[in-house]
Structure formats: structure tokens, C-alpha cells
Design an enzyme around this catalytic site. Sequence first.
Site, mmCIF file in Angstrom:
data_model
loop_
_atom_site.group_PDB
_atom_site.id
_atom_site.type_symbol
_atom_site.label_atom_id
_atom_site.label_comp_id
_atom_site.label_asym_id
_atom_site.label_seq_id
_atom_site.Cartn_x
_atom_site.Cartn_y
_atom_site.Cartn_z
ATOM 1 N N TYR A 197 10.157 -3.795 -10.006
ATOM 2 C CA TYR A 197 9.657 -4.495 -11.193
ATOM 3 C C TYR A 197 10.678 -4.469 -12.328
ATOM 4 O O TYR A 197 10.396 -3.969 -13.417
ATOM 5 C CB TYR A 197 8.331 -3.872 -11.645
ATOM 6 C CG TYR A 197 7.199 -4.212 -10.700
ATOM 7 C CD1 TYR A 197 6.486 -5.399 -10.863
ATOM 8 C CD2 TYR A 197 6.887 -3.392 -9.622
ATOM 9 C CE1 TYR A 197 5.478 -5.751 -9.984
ATOM 10 C CE2 TYR A 197 5.867 -3.738 -8.739
ATOM 11 C CZ TYR A 197 5.167 -4.903 -8.925
ATOM 12 O OH TYR A 197 4.177 -5.244 -8.060
ATOM 13 N N TYR A 207 -5.149 -1.380 -6.773
ATOM 14 C CA TYR A 207 -3.770 -1.698 -6.359
ATOM 15 C C TYR A 207 -3.666 -1.478 -4.860
ATOM 16 O O TYR A 207 -3.984 -0.403 -4.355
ATOM 17 C CB TYR A 207 -2.734 -0.833 -7.093
ATOM 18 C CG TYR A 207 -1.335 -1.172 -6.644
ATOM 19 C CD1 TYR A 207 -0.691 -2.321 -7.127
ATOM 20 C CD2 TYR A 207 -0.672 -0.397 -5.693
ATOM 21 C CE1 TYR A 207 0.573 -2.666 -6.679
ATOM 22 C CE2 TYR A 207 0.591 -0.734 -5.244
ATOM 23 C CZ TYR A 207 1.208 -1.870 -5.741
ATOM 24 O OH TYR A 207 2.461 -2.220 -5.289
ATOM 25 N N ASP A 235 -8.228 2.464 1.191
ATOM 26 C CA ASP A 235 -6.782 2.550 1.002
ATOM 27 C C ASP A 235 -6.454 3.968 0.517
ATOM 28 O O ASP A 235 -6.597 4.269 -0.665
ATOM 29 C CB ASP A 235 -6.347 1.490 -0.010
ATOM 30 C CG ASP A 235 -4.847 1.501 -0.257
ATOM 31 O OD1 ASP A 235 -4.179 2.473 0.144
ATOM 32 O OD2 ASP A 235 -4.352 0.543 -0.883
ATOM 33 N N LYS A 238 2.615 6.166 1.703
ATOM 34 C CA LYS A 238 3.295 7.080 0.783
ATOM 35 C C LYS A 238 3.417 8.536 1.238
ATOM 36 O O LYS A 238 4.500 9.047 1.394
ATOM 37 C CB LYS A 238 2.555 7.052 -0.558
ATOM 38 C CG LYS A 238 2.782 5.770 -1.336
ATOM 39 C CD LYS A 238 2.241 5.909 -2.746
ATOM 40 C CE LYS A 238 2.687 4.789 -3.650
ATOM 41 N NZ LYS A 238 1.878 3.573 -3.581
#
Length: 435
Positions: free
Chosen positions: A27, A155, A256, A285
Site C-alpha cells: 500500500y 478484512y 478466516d 500468516k
Amino acid sequence: MTSSKPTLSEHWQSLLEFDQQHIWHPYAKMPADTPAIGVAKTQGSIITLADGTELVDGMSSWWATLHGYNHPKIQQAMHEQIDTMPHIMFGGLTHEPAIELSKRLVKLTPEGLDKVFMVDSGSVAMEVAIKMALQYWGSKEQPNKNRLLTVRNGYHGDTFATMAVCDPVNGMHSLFSEVLTQHYFAPAPQMGFEIESNNEDINALKAMLEQHHQNIAAVTIEPIVQGAGGMRFYRPDYLKQLRQLCNEFDILLIADEIATGFGRTGKLFACEWAGITPDIMALGKTLTGGHISLAATLATSDVSDTISQGTPGLLMHGPTFMGNPLACAAAIANIDVLMNSPWQDNIQRIEEHFKETLLPLKELDGVADARVLGAIGVIELERNDLGPQVQAKSIENGIWLRPFGKLVYTMPAYNISQQNLTTLTNGISKAIQKV
Ligand SMILES: *Cc1c(COP(=O)(O)O)cnc(C)c1O
């Protein structure tokens, strides 16, 4: 006067100049307004910068390094795997690291999740989860069940299918609104892990299911902790009710756990707080303890059997680096280190320390909220433009943070020493007071 500021070698100066001009960061602008900070090496909870500065790591490289950097057991497993077989295609072939990892995932994840699909990154694990849900209903000859329902402030990743279920406002959907699939968005779960709720949130979600269930394939949600979409914690009872609603309306539940998996919230998986099994679960992750990229999507036999009995009977996905042996070896070692460690005690130790040191920051001017759950500490500022200043002050205080928007947050390695933990929270507190 002599400056005590550490200096960069010419070699590093030229590297960073190239970086700034040619390499995109997450980003980020190209070229970047401010150059990225060079890192020379890592060890445990310490990041050593190119100029020799040592920082206590407060980010675990975005949730990933559960046991700190360069964990000797994980490194050793990776060394051994590199020497025997760093990679082999997974089409038609298999290997011990993939099998041993999958055994552990089936055993440790909530009861019923016993089919494993391995991918390279979290976003792709969620893509596969969504694809499973769509193929599931296709196989049941209900192709109109092809939309998702999710909650605001979520997210799920940066790819197109996952962007479409990220928070529509802070996920900057409007940029891509022409090409993103339109899904259903329920209000975010009410904030608060330990609250008594009037259930307005879950009732609003229920109303949407009542109205649209014939078009909904699955609900996607981050259990208990909404991460990058707001660092919000919510009550287990919400998740319990959501599971019941999905059963009632014949809708799959996709959990998630890419950020929450493997202990971060104090349970091995955040779904355990509610005692539920989702139909599909995404891991990422935290899977290799931050040593190499790997992610996985798990599903129940109902999901896999239904897909197998439909047309074409195959799950239509198969990445080139699926089940990469090197990544699997790292994940096995990560899980074994975790399960052989006093991780619950460590999470509790960090939680207590955060509660003592971070919650009082709520009283400061400019701080909207402070909250702690497991080994996650969050300070929410009133202004959303102070992140870069907080980051700069943090480095002066010897710690590494990466605030975004209003949120200054930390999730250290579980085995961080008490001394480094104190440096971390002192640094956060000082940075916030200065800014
Ligand atoms: C980071 C994250 C993802 C995306 O994972 P990547 O590896 O960055 O693609 C998805 N869901 C959640 C909850 C995450 O925290």
C-alpha cells in the site's frame, strides 16, 4: 555537538535509493515519499536495522512470527528440507512434509475440519474457501446461491474475490466497484469481548439472511478479532449465534483464522471461544511461524463430499507451488514448537502486562480507546493521520510498530522476554504521549 544518531553506510544508502525508486512496498506510493527502513538481520524479538539500531519487534511481521525470528528448530527443519527436496510439484505426487503437516492441521483444528487444501498466501486461502462454497452449491444444483454475506470492518485479503468481502469503506472498494462482485454486508459485530449485548448486531444479520438466504452461499467472518479492518474484538456468543443461523438458513460458514489461528487470542483457534466448527477455515500468516509463506484452507467432509458428487466433481484449483515441501517443513516445526511450549501461559502473561500498561492510556488526550485480548494490544487514536509520527517516535524509543489509520497496535512473539515486553509497552506509551 556530536550527533548520536546512527549513520548508514554508503552501500546501504545506494540500496535504499534504488528501493525507493523501483520497488513497491505494501500500500505504498511509487516512488515512496519516505524511503523504507533497511533491515540487516533479525533474531528472536530483535530487528537490527541497516544502521545497527536494534528494535524490539511489536508486530511479529503482521501476526506471523509466533516464536520470534530465526527460531532454531524451524530453521533446522528448513535446512534439512532444503538439502533433501525444496520443491516438487503436487499434481499426482505427494511427500511426507505435506502429509505430516496435514495430520497436524486435521488433529488441531476444530472437530470436523478434516480436508486440507494448501496454498501460498492468505488471500488465496480465502479465494479457495469462497470457491469451495460456490462449488458446493453448484453441486447441489442451487447455482443461485452464489453471493456471500459478511460483516463490516472485515478484512479477508487483497485479491478480487477477497476484496469484495473486505469492509467496503476502508477497503477502498469504490476504486474497483465496477468489477467486484456485490455481496451482502451486515453491520459489524458490536465491539467488546466481554460485553452483555442486546444482540442488535446479530439480529440485523439474521434479518438479511431471512430476506436473502436463497442467494447466499456462505457467510465469511474473522472469528472474535477483526484484524486489518479495524482491530475490533467481539463476543463469542455472536459467533455461536452466527453458527446457528447458518445451520437454520442452510448457509456455509467460512472462518478466516489467518490472523487469529495458533494461539494469538488465548485459544488455539478463535472459533474455540464459541465452541463452533465452521464449514471452511482459512489459515495463513501464523502457519509457518513467519518463516516462509504458506496458507491452507480446511473443510468438512460434507463440503468435500458434496463438491465431489457434483459436476465436474473436482475442486477447480491447483497452484504451482501447492504444498511446497520447504514451507510445509517450516509449518510442522512451527506447530511442534508451539504445542511443546507453555503458549497459554505466555499469552496470559502478555495479556496481563498489556492490561496493566496499555489500558491506562485510554485516559490520555487524543486517545479514543485502548483494548487488549490475548497477546494483542490496540490503542485507537482520535486522529487518523498520526501513524507516521507514532512510528518515528517508536523507533526513537527502540521499538518497531506499524500503525495504520487511527490504530496503533502490537502483537509480539509469544516468547518475548519480560524485559523486551516492558521496553515495548514503555515505548508505545512514550510515543503516544509525545504525539
Ligand atoms: C492478512 C490476512 C489475510 C490475507 O493474507 P495474505 O497472506 O496477506 O494474502 C486474510 N485474512 C485475514 C484475516 C488476514 O489477517
